[in-house]
Every structure is written in structure tokens, then in C-alpha cells.
Design an enzyme around this catalytic site. Structure first.
Site, short mmCIF file in Angstrom:
data_model
loop_
_atom_site.label_atom_id
_atom_site.label_comp_id
_atom_site.label_asym_id
_atom_site.label_seq_id
_atom_site.Cartn_x
_atom_site.Cartn_y
_atom_site.Cartn_z
N ASP A 107 0.79 -1.24 0.00
CA ASP A 107 0.00 0.00 0.00
C ASP A 107 0.83 1.29 0.00
O ASP A 107 0.31 2.35 -0.34
CB ASP A 107 -0.93 0.03 1.23
N ARG A 166 -5.86 -0.23 0.51
CA ARG A 166 -6.58 0.01 1.77
C ARG A 166 -7.11 1.45 1.77
O ARG A 166 -7.88 1.79 0.87
CB ARG A 166 -5.69 -0.27 2.98
O1 F6P Z 1 -2.39 -4.04 3.22
C1 F6P Z 1 -2.27 -4.81 2.07
C2 F6P Z 1 -3.64 -5.18 1.55
O2 F6P Z 1 -3.47 -5.97 0.39
C3 F6P Z 1 -4.56 -4.01 1.26
O3 F6P Z 1 -4.28 -3.36 0.05
C4 F6P Z 1 -5.90 -4.68 1.32
O4 F6P Z 1 -6.91 -3.76 1.64
C5 F6P Z 1 -5.72 -5.68 2.42
O5 F6P Z 1 -4.33 -5.94 2.50
C6 F6P Z 1 -6.46 -6.98 2.24
O6 F6P Z 1 -6.27 -7.70 3.41
P1 F6P Z 1 -6.54 -9.25 3.60
O7 F6P Z 1 -5.36 -9.99 3.06
O8 F6P Z 1 -6.65 -9.42 5.09
O9 F6P Z 1 -7.80 -9.56 2.86
#
Ligand code: F6P
Length: 326
Positions: free
Chosen positions: A131, A175
């Protein structure tokens, strides 16, 4: 101050390409400095549940080019509780760990900051997240690779968009931050980027698209950041269908492919620099700081700043996209 002879290293939060290169750099530079290295599996979850193993030079060979993290990762809810951190500290004691290196994003560094204060254990952070939303560092490990993955995907979407005269809305991760969206839009020549920082209105979006229509552009690409604050990609796509009924509108959500793949050369070098710097910092007596990169120099950023300050998307980048999509 207690002499440091054993360090623990873990990856936490969402995986990011280049995390393996960081584990390798931390391990090898620590071994070079005569320290013992304990790898902790599945982030803070592994610290709570005692999932550890010694890392040697061989354990980290042949990983610099691999995506994901050999140490695995997790988003630990239990570590957010005092009880969870107490269990984690027992593992620290069991393995005689004198200091921890935490490779991860904002949430992981916040966890490290709390743990360091609560148990007086030196922690050093290495920013690892696609991010790029961490204050105090120009880049986070994984961001460059993810950006390139997005641009490659959007180039492909552009081929089919042009062939069919279609408007595409492409959702990217990030995010609550618009770095991936804004910069991929510039690099892929998109018409617009909708990012959480900017609160794009439907009218502005209509304007972006109608400019393209006026210029007889036969396709348009709009990159939409995943954050709900940006309104949600389906809302924008539906609005476009209403505003431009003659146009075919399509939506693509890039999803988790953005997190995978071989790290770019930039991410491998960044991870190597920050990993080596983390061990140097510990030896210099630094505590509770994140390694960052600022104007191509390694800097130490106190956790209190890294985790609490906002990192804005530069207005210059917003202006550039506005000018170039005209
Ligand atoms: O922080 C990295 C990220 O890929 C974000 O861009 C995204 O919102 C989030 O993690 C998704 O998280 P998870 O792997 O918990 O679904």
C-alpha cells in the site's frame, strides 16, 4: 542495557513481494554480526503460539526472488489483547530473544510499538506492504512490484477496451491510501484515478469521461482505489452506465494477484538495504524505530511517528494525471 545476542524476525499483516529479501538480509547481516537468529512463523500469531525455528545462512538461500514470505504471515487479533502479548512475551523469554525485527505494515508496527513499551523489548520495524501508506519512508517493500503488476494488467485491459470501444473501471488495492491507484493511473495512461484522499464527485467523473468522448477516444480507463471512501467501484460504474448509455461499461477487480509475484529489482534492493540497516540500527543501540528510505538514504523513523502520521499522495501526482489525461 542488555547485550543483544539473539534476535527474532517475523513478517506480519498482508504479505508483500520483497519480504523474503528482507528476511534474507536481516538473517545474513545478523549472522555476520555474530548474532543468533530465530525465525517466528505466522507473525505475532506464531509468537503467541511458540512457532519458531533457528534461521541459518542456508535457510534463507534461494528466496530473494520469491514472492510471499517463507515465514508466513497473519493478522493477529489475539496480539491486540494484553493476554495475547503476555503469551508472546513468554515465547520471547523461552528463546532468549533480546530484540525483534518486525517486517510489516502500519498495524504490525503499531503492535510492535505497544509490545516494545509493555515489555521493554527492543523492536525494529521494516516497512513491508504493497500500500505504501507508511509515514517516514518514500517507499515500502512490495509497493513497486504491485505497482508494476497493476500497470501490466491495465495495459492488457487497454487492448480489449480499445478493441470494443469500452469504458473500464479497474479496482486496485491500497486500503485507505491512493498511492497504487494514482501512480498506476499515471503509468498506464488512464483517464482518471479515484482515490480516497480526493473525494471525486460523480460530476467530476462525468467530466473526465466526456473529455475523452469529445476527443473521440475510443476507450477510457478509470482506476478506482478499493477503499469504500472512494464510493465503491460498482457505484461509479453504474453511474457511468446512466450518464453514457451509448458506452459499454465494464468492471475489473484486480484483487489478490496484486500481492503476489516475484519482487522487482527495486523491491529486492530496498529490502536488502533496510534489512541490513535494521541490524546496524540495533547494534548502534537504536530502539523502537522503523527503517525508512528518504531521498535514497536510509533513515530511522520513531514508531510514534511512523504509525501515527499521515502520508499524503502528493498533489503534484494528482495534477500530472489531470494534465496528461486531457
Ligand atoms: O495491506 C495490504 C492489503 O493488500 C490491502 O491493500 C488490502 O486492503 C488488504 O491488505 C487486504 O487484506 P486481507 O489480506 O486481510 O484480505
Amino acid at each position: 542495557m542488555k547485550q543483544i545476542s539473539t534476535i527474532g524476525v517475523l513478517t506480519s499483516g498482508g504479505d508483500a513481494p520483497g519480504m523474503n529479501a528482507a528476511i534474507r538480509a536481516v538473517t545474513r547481516s545478523a549472522l555476520c554480526a555474530g548474532l543468533k537468529v530465530v525465525g517466528i512463523y505466522r507473525g505475532f500469531e506464531g509468537l503467541i503460539n511458540n512457532e519458531c525455528g533457528e534461521l541459518t545462512t542456508q535457510s534463507v538461500s534461494n528466496i530473494i526472488q520469491r514472492g510471499g514470505t517463507i515465514l508466513k504471515t497473519a493478522r493477529s487479533k489475539e496480539f491486540m489483547t494484553a493476554e495475547g502479548r503476555k503469551k508472546a512475551y513468554q515465547t520471547v523469554k523461552r528463546y532468549d530473544i533480546d530484540a525483534l525485527i518486525i517486517i510489516g505494515g502500519n498495524g504490525s508496527l503499531t503492535g510492535a510499538e505497544i509490545f516494545a513499551k509493555e515489555y521493554d523489548i527492543p523492536c525494529i520495524g521494516i516497512p513491508g506492504t504493497i500500500d505504501n501508506d507508511i509515514y517516514g519512508t518514500d517507499a515500502t517493500i512490495g509497493y513497486d512490484t504491485a505497482l508494476n503488476t497493476i500497470v501490466e494488467a491495465v495495459d492488457k485491459i487497454r487492448d480489449t477496451a480499445c478493441s470494443h470501444d469500452r469504458i473500464f473501471f479497474v479496482e486496485v488495492m491500497g486500503r485507505d491510501a491512493g498511492f497504487l491507484a494514482q501512480n498506476s493511473a499515471i503509468a498506464a495512461g488512464a483517464e482518471a484515478a479515484i482515490i480516497p484522499e480526493e473525494h471525486t464527485t460523480y460530476d467530476q467523473l462525468d467530466d473526465f469521461i466526456s473529455r475523452g468522448v469529445r476527443k473521440n477516444k475510443n476507450s477510457s480507463i478509470v482506476i478506482v482505489s478499493e477503499s469504500p471512501a472512494s464510493g465503491g467501484i460498482m457505484n461509479y460504474a453504474d453511474r457511468m452506465k446512466q450518464a453514457f448509455p451509448d458506452y459499454d461499461v465494464r468492471v475489473t477487480i484486480l484483487g489478490y494477484l496484486q500481492r503476489g509475484g516475484k519482487p522487482s529489482a527495486y523491491d529486492r534492493i530496498l529490502a536488502s538495504r533496510l534489512g541490513v540497516a535494521a541490524i546496524e540500527a540495533l547494534q548502534e543501540g537504536q530502539r523502537n524505530v522503523m527503517m525508512g528510505i528518504d531521498n535514497d538514504k536510509v533513515v530511522y523513523v520513531p514508531f510514534s511517528r511512523a504509525t501515527k502520521m499521515d502520508k499524503p499522495v502528493e498533489q503534484e501526482l494528482i495534477n500530472i494525471l489531470g494534465v496528461l489525461s486531457n
